[in-house]
Design a protein around this motif. Structure first.
Motif, mmCIF file in Angstrom:
data_model
loop_
_atom_site.group_PDB
_atom_site.id
_atom_site.type_symbol
_atom_site.label_atom_id
_atom_site.label_comp_id
_atom_site.label_asym_id
_atom_site.label_seq_id
_atom_site.Cartn_x
_atom_site.Cartn_y
_atom_site.Cartn_z
ATOM 1 N N TYR A 102 -27.748 78.860 -1.309
ATOM 2 C CA TYR A 102 -26.819 77.483 -1.513
ATOM 3 C C TYR A 102 -27.411 76.426 -1.131
ATOM 4 C CZ TYR A 102 -23.074 74.283 -0.412
ATOM 5 O OH TYR A 102 -22.240 73.072 -0.435
ATOM 6 N N SER A 147 -13.319 83.320 2.083
ATOM 7 C CA SER A 147 -12.582 83.352 1.407
ATOM 8 C C SER A 147 -12.690 84.082 -0.454
ATOM 9 C CB SER A 147 -11.275 81.629 1.314
ATOM 10 O OG SER A 147 -10.987 82.234 0.500
ATOM 11 N N LYS A 207 -13.266 86.867 -5.901
ATOM 12 C CA LYS A 207 -14.750 86.256 -6.058
ATOM 13 C C LYS A 207 -14.462 85.520 -4.420
ATOM 14 C CE LYS A 207 -14.239 85.548 -10.783
ATOM 15 N NZ LYS A 207 -15.623 86.595 -11.409
ATOM 16 N N SER A 226 -11.105 79.310 -9.037
ATOM 17 C CA SER A 226 -11.985 79.952 -9.374
ATOM 18 C C SER A 226 -13.228 78.980 -9.613
ATOM 19 C CB SER A 226 -12.404 80.901 -9.763
ATOM 20 O OG SER A 226 -12.296 80.866 -11.014
ATOM 21 N N GLY A 230 -17.394 78.861 2.871
ATOM 22 C CA GLY A 230 -17.298 77.663 2.966
ATOM 23 C C GLY A 230 -18.423 76.411 3.983
ATOM 24 N N PRO A 252 -16.423 76.360 -9.496
ATOM 25 C CA PRO A 252 -18.163 77.057 -8.381
ATOM 26 C C PRO A 252 -17.533 75.980 -6.892
ATOM 27 C CG PRO A 252 -18.219 76.758 -10.200
ATOM 28 C CD PRO A 252 -17.070 76.374 -10.767
ATOM 29 N N SER A 253 -17.248 75.164 -6.826
ATOM 30 C CA SER A 253 -16.613 74.285 -5.843
ATOM 31 C C SER A 253 -15.500 73.442 -5.338
ATOM 32 C CB SER A 253 -19.091 73.713 -5.196
ATOM 33 O OG SER A 253 -17.928 72.748 -4.519
ATOM 34 N N TRP A 300 -15.725 74.838 -0.351
ATOM 35 C CA TRP A 300 -15.677 76.085 -0.927
ATOM 36 C C TRP A 300 -16.777 75.943 -2.054
ATOM 37 C CZ3 TRP A 300 -13.497 79.000 2.896
ATOM 38 C CH2 TRP A 300 -12.748 78.997 3.509
ATOM 39 N N PHE A 301 -17.362 76.700 -1.948
ATOM 40 C CA PHE A 301 -18.822 77.070 -3.004
ATOM 41 C C PHE A 301 -18.845 78.736 -3.196
ATOM 42 C CE2 PHE A 301 -22.232 78.386 0.368
ATOM 43 C CZ PHE A 301 -23.003 79.423 -0.427
ATOM 44 N N PHE A 302 -18.987 79.078 -4.194
ATOM 45 C CA PHE A 302 -19.156 80.578 -4.887
ATOM 46 C C PHE A 302 -20.122 81.668 -5.289
ATOM 47 C CE2 PHE A 302 -19.719 83.873 -8.854
ATOM 48 C CZ PHE A 302 -18.634 84.234 -7.964
ATOM 49 N N SER A 305 -7.838 79.002 1.340
ATOM 50 C CA SER A 305 -8.130 79.113 0.643
ATOM 51 C C SER A 305 -8.335 77.952 -0.819
ATOM 52 C CB SER A 305 -7.671 80.004 0.306
ATOM 53 O OG SER A 305 -6.715 81.173 1.267
ATOM 54 N N TYR A 341 -16.365 82.745 -1.816
ATOM 55 C CA TYR A 341 -15.878 81.836 -1.876
ATOM 56 C C TYR A 341 -16.887 81.036 0.113
ATOM 57 C CZ TYR A 341 -13.697 80.690 -5.907
ATOM 58 O OH TYR A 341 -13.732 81.007 -7.235
#
Ligand code: SRM
Ligand SMILES: Cc1cc2nc3c(=O)[nH]c(=O)nc-3n(C[C@H](O)[C@H](O)[C@H](O)COP(=O)(O)OP(=O)(O)OC[C@H]3O[C@@H](n4cnc5c(N)ncnc54)[C@H](O)[C@@H]3O)c2cc1C
Ligand code: SF4
Ligand code: FES
Lengths: 133, 863
Positions: free
Chosen positions: A43, A118, A123, A13, A127, A15-16, A24-26, A9, A125
């Motif tokens: 995305y 994750s 928040k 927090s 992947g 964004p990416s 990993w993007f939010f 993880s 995320y």
């Protein structure tokens, strides 16, 4: 209250975040996703279906497009299980897909792509495979 | 041991399948030669190629089945020579293979009578997919068709002509009646009548003397000096066994063709077998698939099972090695080996939608036998049975138009089951009394063959149920293969399955799904008793696992029927069916439709203007529906709340077009304007529609009110239909349009409005409480024991004493009605769900594409 999946993880927090396997993007706040239901996450040009399987305490992400008739619809489908395998049913013709492997559980449609999720501090995320060129 | 199979048709394939199933791994080396370009396909269902099936759909098994099972398959390569001394075969392409055992399964070809002109263009035979492709191409320019042959295959071919759009087609039969080998004259007359109503012309006792035309056929000349114009002809006058390679290598063949075989299907050369339509057993060619399969089974069994004598000798050391080590010898056939002892040529088919069956000896008639005939020329039904003089045994018979009893009759005659005292009962059905069919199946002996295509016995099916735990038709198919051939035995297999389960003390119910071990009716009662309000509570209390797309909407509907809470209230939103979840029907492309309620179809000009302006503003396609209201199509998910906000402000409410709930109550204009109208049907329709709007039920509900018996509202095709009479209203219930239309039945006559509503309350509530999921009222009634009389007793005579409770429950639902769209737009939590992207709520789905059509838009077709 917060679930964290088996995957590595990101620990903030932002964004990416990129690790050696995933970017990993939010996606959204966990409260934005209905219990035992899904939402669609944008995305770049992609659409990703994100599910909060509250009953199992699990999160899943898959492509939003149903391979049957190429409809952007899986996020609006009902989720459930078949012999304990979590699955989503497309709203159009109720073809079902495993949320873990993406395999079509109702015959010959091709499999869908799944992504790791994750959740950290409320928040969510998703992947994306890291060197996704 | 090496086995070479010549011919990859239905029987050749079945032989491979049976052999693989029975053999030890690596026991055989199998090589197959097929003349056609594709692996074996289902010839029996060949005509379905014209009604939508593709060549691939018809395949018995895909190409990789052969590789997966280590079978070498040479396609498009017929065997041209057999060298019996060297034990080799050589193919057209020059491949030579040696064999230990050779199996000839070359089938047959169409018999073409020597009529001058048969070589002309536009003359076809009907045997292979290639033949069908040629016909398809030619049919485009043909208008007048003909078929030579009024037998089984000829009528199949006639159907094909209809499917190809050649509706002007004549069937020409040499004999004085159709299907002369299977049915008698009276049956042929009935069949002729039925075929004529479909547009076919039938000409019997006609002998074609010449095919006219220069290079292509233009007409046919008959020996009675008549002629007809024809531009496409199919010859289906019989079959000719393909014995040419067999003949060439000196195997014994019959006078009129066919490779002579003994009971083990051995030809005159003991290491060569012949099976299927090329084999001549006891002077007979069997032109059906079931006997061919039986032959395949006999040979596969004998090749895999060494005769008992040898087995005993080797008993202590018997193991796989024994079989493998015997690989180079042909297993000698002991007396106890399997054998083919002829086959009953009974058949049942659907010819152009008409049931035609004959079994046993259909024609026998002499002083020691009796014949019973039932004939209904109006309905086109003919049934004949031949029984022994003492009335005890069934010898054979014919069924036209209604062959439901075929399986049972066939088994009764085959197994010499003693007939009931009134033998006619077996064709007239049990007139009063318990269901005959069930008792019938049970009376069969254990070794009765239930599935003749796969030779599965009654005992085979029952043990699959009791010992292997197969409790669905699919499971039985997988385990025994019964029902996988022509499918004719499936109803019987189902009966046997249910009976076996009942005999085991299993309560046979239709449970909802893997998550709930209850029927819908049981679950409804439980949920009500425990006062459960959310899907999760119900799952926790009565279910297991995580639910699915079957039980979720079902439970959601039960909860709505019981408590009428807002369906998107927290906890239940995601258990709703996908359409209910967004209070709209999803369309191709992912847009939604908007259907405001227009009770009774009555609408003011002001409201029409609002619909028009909303449609314009949100760029929606508008259409008047079959339910007397207006559907607005092509709305983006995120526009739905805005659209409804405007509609609600103008006084509209949800039309529940998305729900399993009341749709419309259609009305005719009635006595306010119509010169025949007896009462005000519009007012009554509006009153009824408003009473039951929002009512959640096992399936959708539709009603209609007509102002007189002219029935302009089509009320008798609805779940409830109301028709004005001089004295009040007649109430009809349980009608249906859809794919299986059914007229509603009269429940009560000359009612006043209040009594009618009382009865309707009771009937609808009874339906909600007892119907299976997704069952319309018509199907519900069809399944109800006692049918309309029972329902009338419950509703009108209150035989169960629940009338008042049902009325109260309905009243509670009526009183708690709220427009769910109004609640949705007023609730920010719910409203927020109406966006395509959770992380970009303003953006619409960019993949959704529309295109213009007739001054409106349509959605771009999906792939
Ligand atoms: C819009 C309309 C066709 C039209 O352009 O006229 C329509 C459209 C649909 N019908 Fe219908 N039916 C429409 C009148 C009918 C009628 C005629 C009538 O009501 O008089 C029938 C036959 C009468 C009957 O139901 O007994 C009809 C029998 C069906 C059936 C078959 C039901 C059955 O019992 O066999 C289905 C399938 C189902 O419900 O499972 C169906 C299902 C559908 C669905 C909901 C299919 C779907 O799941 O997407 C269609 C989508 C509607 C939408 O997106 O808004 N529709 N449908 C009509 C809407 C009426 C309304 O105002 O609500
Ligand atoms: C339109 C139609 C409808 C029918 N309907 C029914 C029905 O309802 N019920 C029923 O029981 N039966 C029905 N039949 C009959 C059924 O299809 C046959 O009984 C069955 O196909 C026979 O199987 P077979 O393997 O013996 O012959 P086939 O299926 O004809 O197979 C023989 C194969 O061997 C090939 N072959 C021939 N010579 C050679 C060679 N030298 N080398 C290599 N390959 C060769 C042929 O090309 C063919 O592919 C129907 C037939 C037709 C045409
Ligand atoms: S008839 Fe079929 S295609 Fe037409 S609206 Fe109804 S469901 Fe859709
Ligand atoms: S489009 Fe998804 S099941 Fe058909």
């Amino acid at each position: 209250m917060e679930e964290s999946t088996k995957n590595t993880s990101p620990n903030s927090s932002k964004p990416s975040i990129t690790d050696d396997k995933y970017t990993w993007f939010f996606a959204c706040d966990s409260a934005d996703v209905p219990d035992n239901g899904g939402v669609c996450v944008k995305y770049n040009e992609d659409q990703i279906a994100l599910f909060h399987f509250t009953r199992r305490g699990e999160w899943y992400a898959t492509q939003n497009e149903c391979p049957h008739r190429k409809q952007m619809a899986l996020s609006r489908g009902m989720i459930g299980s078949q012999n304990d395998e979590p699955k989503v049913a497309c709203p159009f013709h109720k073809k079902t897909f495993s949320l873990i492997t993406g395999e079509c559980l109702s015959g010959d449609e091709c499999a869908i792509t799944t992504y790791p999720v994750s959740v950290v501090n409320g928040k969510v995320y998703i992947g994306m495979p890291a060197n996704n060129n | 041991m090496k086995i070479v199979v010549i011919g990859n048709g239905m029987v050749g394939f079945k032989f491979c399948e049976k052999l693989i199933a029975k053999a030890q791994p690596q026991q055989f080396d199998i090589v197959v030669f097929g003349e056609e370009i594709r692996p074996a396909y289902d010839r029996v269902h060949l005509s379905e190629f014209f009604s939508g099936k593709t060549a691939d759909d018809l395949l018995m098994s895909p190409f990789n089945w052969y590789t997966d099972n280590n079978i070498t398959l040479h396609l498009s390569d017929p065997v041209t020579n057999i060298d019996r001394a060297a034990k080799t075969v050589t193919s057209h392409k020059g491949i030579t293979e040696n064999y230990d055992v050779l199996v000839i399964a070359t089938g047959s070809s169409a018999f073409v009578p020597p009529i001058p002109g048969v070589e002309k263009d536009g003359v076809f035979i009907y045997r292979t997919i290639e033949d069908l492709e040629l016909m398809q191409a030619y049919a485009k320019k043909a208008k007048k068709g003909a078929v030579i042959g009024g037998g089984l295959l000829g009528l199949e071919a006639a159907k094909a002509m209809l499917d190809l759009g050649i509706t002007d087609t004549t069937v020409i039969e040499f004999a004085p009646r159709l299907m002369p080998r299977q049915i008698d004259e009276a049956a042929s007359n009935i069949l002729t009548n039925k075929l004529e109503t479909l547009g076919l012309k039938i000409a019997t006792s006609k002998n074609t003397s010449q095919i006219l035309g220069d290079t292509a056929i233009t007409g046919m000349q008959f020996s009675d000096d008549t002629n007809i114009e024809v531009d496409m002809l199919v010859i289906s006058a019989g079959i000719k066994p393909r014995d040419e390679v067999a003949k060439l290598c000196g195997l014994e063949v019959g006078l009129r063709g066919g490779i002579v075989v003994n009971e083990q299907l051995q030809t005159s050369d003991a290491s060569i077998y012949a099976i299927g339509e090329c084999a001549l057993y006891n002077g007979m060619i069997y032109g059906l698939v079931a006997p061919g399969y039986d032959m395949a089974n006999v040979v596969a069994t004998n090749l895999t099972a060494p005769p008992p004598l040898q087995r005993e000798d080797l008993e202590p050391s018997i193991n796989n090695d024994f079989i493998v080590s015997s690989s180079s010898i042909v297993p000698p056939l002991g007396d106890q080996g399997a054998s083919f002892i002829g086959f009953d040529m009974s058949t049942k088919l659907k010819l152009i939608g008409i049931d035609v069956a004959s079994f046993g000896d259909p024609f026998i008639q002499n002083k020691d036998t009796r014949t019973i005939v039932f004939e209904d020329t109006m309905k086109g039904i003919y049934k004949r049975i031949n029984i022994t003089g003492d009335g005890k045994y069934l010898l054979g018979g014919i069924l036209i138009g209604d062959a439901e009893a075929y399986n049972m009759l066939l088994q009764t005659s085959k197994n010499k089951i003693v007939l009931p005292p009134n033998a006619e009962d077996v064709i007239l059905g049990s007139r009063g009394g318990e269901s005959e069919a069930g008792a019938g199946v049970l009376s069969l002996p254990d070794d009765a063959i239930v599935c003749s295509c796969e030779s599965v016995t009654k005992a085979g099916i029952c043990t699959a149920v009791s010992e292997s735990g197969c409790e669905t038709i699919d499971a039985i198919k997988k385990c025994t293969k019964a029902g996988t051939g022509c499918g004719g035995c499936v109803p019987m297999v189902k009966d046997l399955m249910l009976h076996t389960m009942k005999a085991q003390g299993k309560y046979v119910r239709n449970v909802i799904c893997e998550h709930f071990d209850y029927s819908r009716q049981e679950l409804l009662d439980l949920v009500k008793m425990d006062q459960l309000k959310t899907y999760d509570e119900v799952l926790d209390t009565f279910g297991k696992g995580d639910g699915c797309e079957i039980c979720k909407p079902l439970v959601a509907s039960v909860l709505a029927s019981l408590w009428n809470d807002m369906i998107l209230a927290k906890g239940n939103a995601t258990a709703q069916d996908s359409n209910d979840r967004f209070l709209a029907n999803i369309q191709k492309g992912g847009s939604y439709s908007v259907v405001p309620r227009i009770p009774g179809g009555e609408i003011t000009p002001e409201k029409l203007i609002v619909i028009g302006s909303v449609a314009k503003k949100y760029n929606l396609y508008t259409k008047i529906t079959g339910g007397q209201r207006i559907d607005l199509f092509g709305a983006h998910l995120s526009d739905l709340p805005k659209i409804w906000e405007e509609l609600i402000a103008a006084g509209f409410e949800s039309g529940h077009a998305y729900g399993k709930s009341l749709r419309t109550v259609k009305s005719c204009v009635g006595s306010t304007w119509c010169r025949f109208g007896l009462h005000d049907s519009v007012s009554f329709a509006i009153q009824i529609e408003e009473r039951y709007r929002g009512l959640r039920s096992p399936h959708k509900l539709k009603g209609g009110v007509s102002g007189c018996i002219r029935e302009c509202a089509e009320a008798q095709s609805k779940d409830f239909g109301i028709i004005a009479t001089e004295k009040g209203w007649n109430l009809y219930v349980c009608g249906n349009g859809g794919s299986k239309p059914q007229h509603a039945l009269l429940l009560a006559s000359d009612l006043d409005s209040a009594t009618l509503i009382k009865y309707l309350d009771r009937m609808l509530m009874f339906y909600i409480k007892t119907a299976d999921p997704l069952t319309r009222t018509a199907t519900w009634l069809n399944k109800m024991e006692g049918g309309i009389n029972y329902l009338r007793n419950v509703v009108v005579n209150d035989s169960l004493g629940i009338g008042e409770i049902l009325e109260q429950e309905m009243q509670a639902l009526v009183d708690s009605y709220k427009c769910e769209w109004k609640e949705a737009i007023e609730n920010p939590e719910i409203r927020k769900r109406f966006s395509h992207f959770v992380n970009a709520p303003e953006e619409k789905d960019p993949t959704m594409k529309f295109e213009p059509m007739r001054e409106q838009k349509k959605v771009t077709d999906w792939k």
